[in-house]
Motif scaffolding. Structure first.
Motif, PDB file in Angstrom:
ATOM      1  N   GLY A  23       0.823  -1.214   0.000  1.00  0.00           N
ATOM      2  CA  GLY A  23       0.000   0.000   0.000  1.00  0.00           C
ATOM      3  C   GLY A  23       0.851   1.254   0.000  1.00  0.00           C
ATOM      4  N   GLN A  24       1.884   1.252   0.841  1.00  0.00           N
ATOM      5  CA  GLN A  24       2.774   2.428   0.885  1.00  0.00           C
ATOM      6  C   GLN A  24       3.501   2.618  -0.440  1.00  0.00           C
ATOM      7  N   LYS A  25       3.962   1.520  -0.985  1.00  0.00           N
ATOM      8  CA  LYS A  25       4.685   1.611  -2.269  1.00  0.00           C
ATOM      9  C   LYS A  25       3.779   2.219  -3.326  1.00  0.00           C
ATOM     10  N   TRP A  26       2.560   1.737  -3.405  1.00  0.00           N
ATOM     11  CA  TRP A  26       1.637   2.247  -4.425  1.00  0.00           C
ATOM     12  C   TRP A  26       1.272   3.709  -4.145  1.00  0.00           C
ATOM     13  N   GLU A  27       1.191   4.058  -2.885  1.00  0.00           N
ATOM     14  CA  GLU A  27       0.848   5.441  -2.537  1.00  0.00           C
ATOM     15  C   GLU A  27       1.976   6.392  -2.952  1.00  0.00           C
ATOM     16  N   PHE A  28       3.220   6.001  -2.659  1.00  0.00           N
ATOM     17  CA  PHE A  28       4.366   6.827  -3.081  1.00  0.00           C
ATOM     18  C   PHE A  28       4.344   6.994  -4.596  1.00  0.00           C
ATOM     19  N   CYS A  29       4.079   5.902  -5.285  1.00  0.00           N
ATOM     20  CA  CYS A  29       4.114   5.916  -6.748  1.00  0.00           C
ATOM     21  C   CYS A  29       2.970   6.777  -7.303  1.00  0.00           C
ATOM     22  N   ARG A  30       1.817   6.608  -6.724  1.00  0.00           N
ATOM     23  CA  ARG A  30       0.630   7.366  -7.174  1.00  0.00           C
ATOM     24  C   ARG A  30       0.853   8.870  -6.990  1.00  0.00           C
ATOM     25  N   ASN A  31       1.519   9.238  -5.882  1.00  0.00           N
ATOM     26  CA  ASN A  31       1.732  10.651  -5.595  1.00  0.00           C
ATOM     27  C   ASN A  31       2.913  11.244  -6.358  1.00  0.00           C
ATOM     28  N   ALA A  32       3.776  10.386  -6.912  1.00  0.00           N
ATOM     29  CA  ALA A  32       4.945  10.895  -7.637  1.00  0.00           C
ATOM     30  C   ALA A  32       4.505  11.467  -8.987  1.00  0.00           C
ATOM     31  N   VAL A  33       5.192  12.529  -9.387  1.00  0.00           N
ATOM     32  CA  VAL A  33       4.821  13.186 -10.640  1.00  0.00           C
ATOM     33  C   VAL A  33       5.757  12.703 -11.740  1.00  0.00           C
ATOM     34  N   GLY A  34       5.185  12.197 -12.804  1.00  0.00           N
ATOM     35  CA  GLY A  34       5.996  11.760 -13.935  1.00  0.00           C
ATOM     36  C   GLY A  34       6.380  12.951 -14.800  1.00  0.00           C
ATOM     37  N   THR A  35       7.284  12.702 -15.715  1.00  0.00           N
ATOM     38  CA  THR A  35       7.706  13.769 -16.623  1.00  0.00           C
ATOM     39  C   THR A  35       7.284  13.388 -18.040  1.00  0.00           C
ATOM     40  N   GLY A  36       7.508  14.301 -18.968  1.00  0.00           N
ATOM     41  CA  GLY A  36       7.179  13.995 -20.364  1.00  0.00           C
ATOM     42  C   GLY A  36       5.721  14.277 -20.658  1.00  0.00           C
ATOM     43  N   ALA A  37       5.348  13.973 -21.890  1.00  0.00           N
ATOM     44  CA  ALA A  37       4.027  14.345 -22.395  1.00  0.00           C
ATOM     45  C   ALA A  37       2.891  13.791 -21.531  1.00  0.00           C
ATOM     46  N   HIS A  38       3.024  12.561 -21.091  1.00  0.00           N
ATOM     47  CA  HIS A  38       1.900  11.952 -20.375  1.00  0.00           C
ATOM     48  C   HIS A  38       2.159  11.773 -18.886  1.00  0.00           C
ATOM     49  N   GLY A  39       3.356  12.182 -18.445  1.00  0.00           N
ATOM     50  CA  GLY A  39       3.666  11.954 -17.036  1.00  0.00           C
ATOM     51  C   GLY A  39       3.450  10.502 -16.669  1.00  0.00           C
TER      52      GLY A  39
END
Ligand code: SF4
Length: 593
Positions: A207-223
């Motif tokens: 759950g924590q791993k997915w939460e960190f990932c969900r909250n992280a901002v991607g880069t590029g056209a689609h993030g």
């Protein structure tokens, strides 16, 4: 092949594999052509091809035989079988026959420990090898019979599921987990509430791993965000992911889709170990069916904006790629060298984008939670280890195979269920794991006691635990990626000490030497492989010391090899045979006073 992969350099691994499958090997000209086609430096392509055990830049014969050389294969007599095969083919291990027809060699554990001795022929597994089967295989090779025409029973890989619980006994139909989801945030809360922890061994909260990932901002056209399924189970003695993918692929893909829903990923990648190449077509067929059923692709289950698809990538025989950052490097078409952390994959993973990397079993469990609810899942197992654990059991027992238990099961219960008697030791969590003696069999499989990725190898009291540890040390030498000195050199030094003791040149000094090397490995290695490579020696030294002591024949230090004998060639060349041209320890001592 290059066109099929849109000349995309990140697909270098797949390109090398597919070309090798067509041409049998990767010649210098082939590597040059690939480099030019992908606009990559040739050294880069050669470096990648040279890193992985299953790529070869010299001819290996039309039939490439690789005997699985895990300790459990050894216990089942693989060495004698390989010797028999080599004798019949007039070959030495590692050689290619003069007519370029066949080569015979060993490889690390192939994930068939419950049905060994096993071997790969052109990367297809053959199980339960016997002297009769070896003789027939030799005949088939001599008569150049294509692999597709070999008896089908040679290639049978059984699932061997002996005990089912919540996961393996699930009654879900494809899509059930997806239909039960109420929203990404709610799904994330359910995963957190379930207490699900990573099944690869480290036990980080999913759950924590997915939460960190969900909250992280991607880069590029689609993030972009990515889901990666780590199916590179290379830990000796582990084969449960093989069975999950063979018997429950839908559930694993469904878990990836649940993860994608939570973190907002559009693309998922399965990194399948090269030894499981035989599963590739079957997995692709399951994916195709899921696309047809609207469980993958655009607008999953008719939900606008819920787009996700999955692709399977094959590894090429490198244990280190089970380490998540090495795996990402490999997925991007590089050598599988672990990255520095931080940044962690959840913020900077595949192609630098936020990526959730999860084990096969973790993802299958996530699908189960989505369908059945967090409270139900949390009620199984122990306070800190909810749910069940799938164990791969091999070695000295009547019924090796796959056993699923709620967390908290004792080692002694597992041993009783699989029919182990006179057990001297269990190696839990693979070569890098923990070796326990009978006094510890009351301990429990759980994160709060003995965590494991699933490997459970059993040794009865006829086994030599020194030889078990020596086999594991050789494994780590073969599998060290070579990036950092403590591991690259340390594993080799440890192997040298173990071989020296084995050869009868060892004394107390060498035990101290091994302990010094283990300390350096643990404290100075870059990644988990090096840090844990000495565990097997440390554990067996502590718990099975007599197996070392009966070999410690030397009172003072003795070199591992005969230096005087090694100088004989030079004496021959120089024509000298006087005392000064000889080396003896006594001579050296008298000189140094
Ligand atoms: Fe490579 Fe070993 Fe260093 Fe890990 S510890 S990076 S496997 S050399």
């Amino acid at each position: 092949v290059l066109s099929r992969h849109q000349r995309d350099a990140t697909r270098l691994m797949q390109i090398l594999r597919e070309i090798q499958e067509e041409l049998d090997w990767l010649s210098p000209q082939t590597l040059t052509a690939i480099a030019e086609g992908l606009k990559l430096p040739r050294a880069k392509v050669e470096g990648v091809a040279g890193f992985y055990h299953f790529f070869h830049s010299e001819p290996k014969g039309r039939y490439r035989v690789l005997w699985s050389d895990n300790i459990t294969d050894r216990m089942l007599g693989n060495a004698d079988l390989m010797a028999r095969m080599c004798k019949k083919l007039w070959l030495r291990p590692g050689e290619v026959s003069e007519d370029q027809l066949v080569s015979v060699d060993t490889t690390s554990c192939t994930g068939m420990c419950d049905q060994g001795p096993a071997m790969l022929v052109n990367y297809r597994p053959l199980t339960r090898m016997t002297p009769e089967r070896v003789d027939k295989v030799v005949d088939l090779i001599r008569h150049k019979v294509p692999l597709d025409e070999w008896p089908a029973e040679y290639f049978v890989v059984e699932d061997n599921i002996r005990r089912k619980d919540a996961l393996l006994g699930n009654d879900l139909a494809p899509g059930d987990a997806l239909r039960a989801m109420r929203g990404p945030a709610e799904m994330l809360e359910a995963i957190k509430a379930s207490g699900l922890r990573g099944r690869g061994g480290a036990g980080f909260s999913t759950g924590q791993k997915w939460e960190f990932c969900r909250n992280a901002v991607g880069t590029g056209a689609h993030g972009a965000h990515y889901v990666v399924c780590n199916a590179d189970e290379g830990e000796p003695g582990t084969f449960k992911d093989r069975v999950l993918l063979s018997a429950h692929a839908d559930l694993v893909f469904e878990g990836m889709t649940v993860a994608a829903y939570v973190i907002g990923a559009k693309k998922g990648l399965v990194y399948l170990r090269g030894e499981y190449r035989y599963l590739l077509d079957k997995l692709n067929a399951v994916l195709e069916k899921r696309r047809a059923d609207k469980l993958l692709g655009k607008s999953i289950l008719g939900q606008t904006g819920f787009d996700f698809d999955i692709e399977v990538h094959l590894g090429a025989g490198a244990y280190i790629c089970g380490e998540e950052t090495a795996l990402l490097e490999s997925l991007e078409g590089h050598r599988g060298v672990p990255r520095k952390r931080p940044p962690f994959p959840v913020t900077s993973g595949y192609l630098g984008q936020p990526t959730a990397v999860n084990n096969v079993e973790t993802l299958a469990s996530a699908a189960l939670i989505a369908a059945k609810g967090a409270a139900w899942y949390k009620s199984i197992g122990t306070a800190k280890s909810s749910g069940t654990k799938v164990l791969s059991i091999s070695g000295d027992c009547a019924r090796p195979g796959i056993y699923e238990y709620p967390y908290g099961v004792t080692v002694s219960q597992v041993l009783a269920d699989c029919g182990a008697i006179d057990t001297q030791a269990c190696q839990i969590a693979g070569a890098s794991g923990l070796c326990i003696a009978p006094g510890e069999f009351g301990r429990r499989i759980a994160f709060e006691d003995i965590p494991t990725g699933g490997s459970f190898m059993i040794f009865d009291n006829t086994r030599d635990m020194f030889e078990v540890a020596r086999n594991f040390v050789h494994f780590f030498v073969d599998e060290s990626c070579g990036f950092c000195t403590p591991c690259r050199v340390g594993t080799t030094l440890l192997k040298n000490v173990m071989d020296k003791i084995h050869d009868g040149h060892g004394g107390e000094y060498d035990i101290g030497d091994a302990q010094r090397v283990i300390k350096t490995l643990k404290t100075a290695s870059h990644c988990g492989l090096g840090q844990t490579a000495g565990n097997c020696v440390a554990d067996t030294l502590q718990k099975f010391r007599p197996s070392y002591e009966l070999r410690l024949t030397v009172r003072e230090f003795e070199p591992a090899f005969d230096l005087d004998k090694a100088l004989s060639k030079m004496r021959e060349v120089t024509g000298r045979d006087d005392p000064g041209a000889h080396f003896h320890i006594a001579h050296r001592k008298s000189k140094s006073g």
